[in-house]
Design a protein around this motif. Structure first.
Motif, PDB file in Angstrom:
ATOM      1  N   PRO A 106      -2.703   3.375 -41.431  1.00 36.16           N
ATOM      2  CA  PRO A 106      -3.356   3.720 -42.518  1.00 36.16           C
ATOM      3  C   PRO A 106      -2.390   4.702 -43.686  1.00 36.16           C
ATOM      4  N   THR A 107      -1.393   5.444 -43.070  1.00 36.71           N
ATOM      5  CA  THR A 107      -0.732   6.399 -43.805  1.00 36.71           C
ATOM      6  C   THR A 107       0.761   6.126 -43.559  1.00 36.71           C
ATOM      7  N   GLY A 108       1.247   5.005 -42.965  1.00 36.97           N
ATOM      8  CA  GLY A 108       2.431   4.714 -42.619  1.00 36.97           C
ATOM      9  C   GLY A 108       2.732   3.712 -41.784  1.00 36.97           C
ATOM     10  N   TYR A 109       4.060   3.336 -41.026  1.00 33.96           N
ATOM     11  CA  TYR A 109       4.565   2.414 -40.357  1.00 33.96           C
ATOM     12  C   TYR A 109       4.843   2.699 -39.095  1.00 33.96           C
ATOM     13  N   LEU A 110       5.013   1.911 -37.971  1.00 34.38           N
ATOM     14  CA  LEU A 110       5.479   2.128 -36.769  1.00 34.38           C
ATOM     15  C   LEU A 110       6.333   1.058 -36.241  1.00 34.38           C
ATOM     16  N   LEU A 111       7.345   1.092 -35.756  1.00 30.06           N
ATOM     17  CA  LEU A 111       8.151   0.162 -34.930  1.00 30.06           C
ATOM     18  C   LEU A 111       7.943   0.335 -33.397  1.00 30.06           C
ATOM     19  N   ALA A 112       7.352  -0.742 -32.827  1.00 35.24           N
ATOM     20  CA  ALA A 112       7.210  -0.724 -31.366  1.00 35.24           C
ATOM     21  C   ALA A 112       8.365  -1.559 -30.691  1.00 35.24           C
ATOM     22  N   LEU A 113       9.172  -1.094 -29.686  1.00 34.54           N
ATOM     23  CA  LEU A 113      10.388  -1.754 -29.273  1.00 34.54           C
ATOM     24  C   LEU A 113       9.811  -2.587 -28.401  1.00 34.54           C
ATOM     25  N   GLY A 114       8.809  -2.649 -27.722  1.00 37.32           N
ATOM     26  CA  GLY A 114       8.242  -3.369 -26.681  1.00 37.32           C
ATOM     27  C   GLY A 114       9.469  -3.634 -25.491  1.00 37.32           C
ATOM     28  N   PRO A 115       9.771  -4.868 -25.229  1.00 38.62           N
ATOM     29  CA  PRO A 115      10.620  -5.091 -24.245  1.00 38.62           C
ATOM     30  C   PRO A 115      12.289  -5.222 -24.760  1.00 38.62           C
ATOM     31  N   ALA A 116      12.359  -4.817 -25.930  1.00 40.82           N
ATOM     32  CA  ALA A 116      13.645  -4.598 -26.630  1.00 40.82           C
ATOM     33  C   ALA A 116      14.424  -3.385 -26.275  1.00 40.82           C
ATOM     34  N   SER A 117      15.628  -3.286 -26.391  1.00 41.07           N
ATOM     35  CA  SER A 117      16.169  -1.815 -26.276  1.00 41.07           C
ATOM     36  C   SER A 117      17.252  -1.731 -27.437  1.00 41.07           C
ATOM     37  N   THR A 118      17.923  -0.816 -27.382  1.00 43.35           N
ATOM     38  CA  THR A 118      19.040  -0.451 -28.235  1.00 43.35           C
ATOM     39  C   THR A 118      20.426   0.081 -27.643  1.00 43.35           C
ATOM     40  N   ASP A 119      21.339  -0.147 -28.619  1.00 44.18           N
ATOM     41  CA  ASP A 119      22.964   0.024 -28.102  1.00 44.18           C
ATOM     42  C   ASP A 119      22.714   1.506 -27.964  1.00 44.18           C
ATOM     43  N   VAL A 120      22.117   2.379 -28.814  1.00 45.96           N
ATOM     44  CA  VAL A 120      21.917   3.870 -28.694  1.00 45.96           C
ATOM     45  C   VAL A 120      21.486   4.304 -27.230  1.00 45.96           C
TER      46      VAL A 120
END
Length: 311
Positions: A106-120
């Motif tokens: 309703p007031t924004g956005y959200l990214l869900a990594l789920g099974p993914a990862s990051t190099d960080v």
């Protein structure tokens, strides 16, 4: 990437066929299906992706994303423009198993990594393990820290650091990269590899002239190579730079290193250590040379000002 003569292995494929978001360099997504990197085409798309990944699992208000992308001059239709960028980003991202990366709230956005990862995540883990291993297993530390640094392919969040969120994260990651480098060269010294690292440390003191730890490591490496006078010269270079730029003297660690070089902290492989009187004389000679260079520079600037005034 080669670190200290070691060729670090290529980053391993992400386990389980999961995507990996990469922020340690150009912002991109590794697609496990094609093996290719997916890179958003424009700076705002890259900034949007980077911001969502950095804050993965947390709702980001639309207002903060608008500020991140447009700063103090958002377009008149900023919410619609942001919505369009989010829609394009959704189409760009791979969706294995139909995973929906970005949720509209309703007031924004959200990214869900789920099974993914990051190099960080991988870098942070390897760096922490390597730094912990420096005191008791320096060879293993060199391996771990080299692997961590091999994940970098340019400045963090490259071409995406215009807003406050991305800028703060890039600064944090750069500080951690430098801390990892310091630990790597400390571990290398503990392995007796002082000869191999002097040129790297010389470069790092030039690239980061206010970072005392690099001077400290370079002085230690030079001293162990039997180059005591050069080690003292490094201290004087650091001191002058700190005094001129920040108005402060070197900290306790660097002063202790200088005192150790002046006295008798001697590596057996370095040959006969010169006496304190010899080193004091060499330091005085270097100080006089530096003073003369400063006077020459001041004289040159004075003559240049006079020449401009006479035109």
């Amino acid at each position: 990437m080669s670190v200290l003569g070691l060729t670090a292995p290529a980053p391993a494929p992400v386990g389980g066929g999961s995507a990996e978001f990469r922020l340690l360099g150009p912002v991109a997504v590794h697609d496990p299906v094609t093996g290719a990197g997916i890179m958003p085409s424009g700076p705002k798309q890259r900034a949007l992706l980077a911001t969502l990944v950095v804050h993965a699992g947390r709702r980001l208000p639309a207002e903060r994303l608008v500020e991140e992308l447009w700063g103090e001059r958002p377009p008149a239709n900023a919410p619609n423009a942001l919505q369009s960028h989010v829609a394009r980003l959704r189409r760009l991202l791979p969706s294995p198993g139909g995973h929906e990366w970005i949720s509209t709230l309703p007031t924004g956005y959200l990214l869900a990594l789920g099974p993914a990862s990051t190099d960080v995540q991988r870098f942070t883990q390897l760096s922490a393990q390597g730094r912990a291993a420096v005191p008791h297993d320096p060879r293993h530390a060199v391996e771990l820290l080299g692997r961590a640094l091999s994940l970098w392919h340019g400045a963090a969040l490259q071409d995406s650091c215009h807003g406050p969120l991305c800028t703060a994260e890039a600064d944090r990651l750069e500080e951690l990269r430098l801390t990892t480098l310091e630990a790597l060269y400390e571990a290398s010294l503990n392995c007796g590899r002082h000869t191999e690292i002097t040129s790297d440390l010389e470069r790092l003191t030039c690239d980061h002239p206010l970072r005392e730890r690099f001077y400290d490591l370079l002085m230690a490496a030079l001293y162990r190579c039997g180059r005591q006078a050069e080690a003292l010269g490094v201290y004087e270079r650091a001191r002058r730079h700190l005094v001129t730029t920040l108005g402060i003297e070197p900290g306790p660690a660097l002063r202790c290193r200088m005192e150790a070089v002046l006295t008798h902290a001697h590596s057996p492989a370095a040959g006969r250590p010169p006496g304190a009187a010899e080193l004091a004389a060499e330091l005085a000679r270097l100080q006089a040379r530096i003073d003369q260079l400063v006077r020459d520079q001041q004289d040159l600037l004075r003559r240049m000002r006079q020449a401009r005034q006479s035109l």
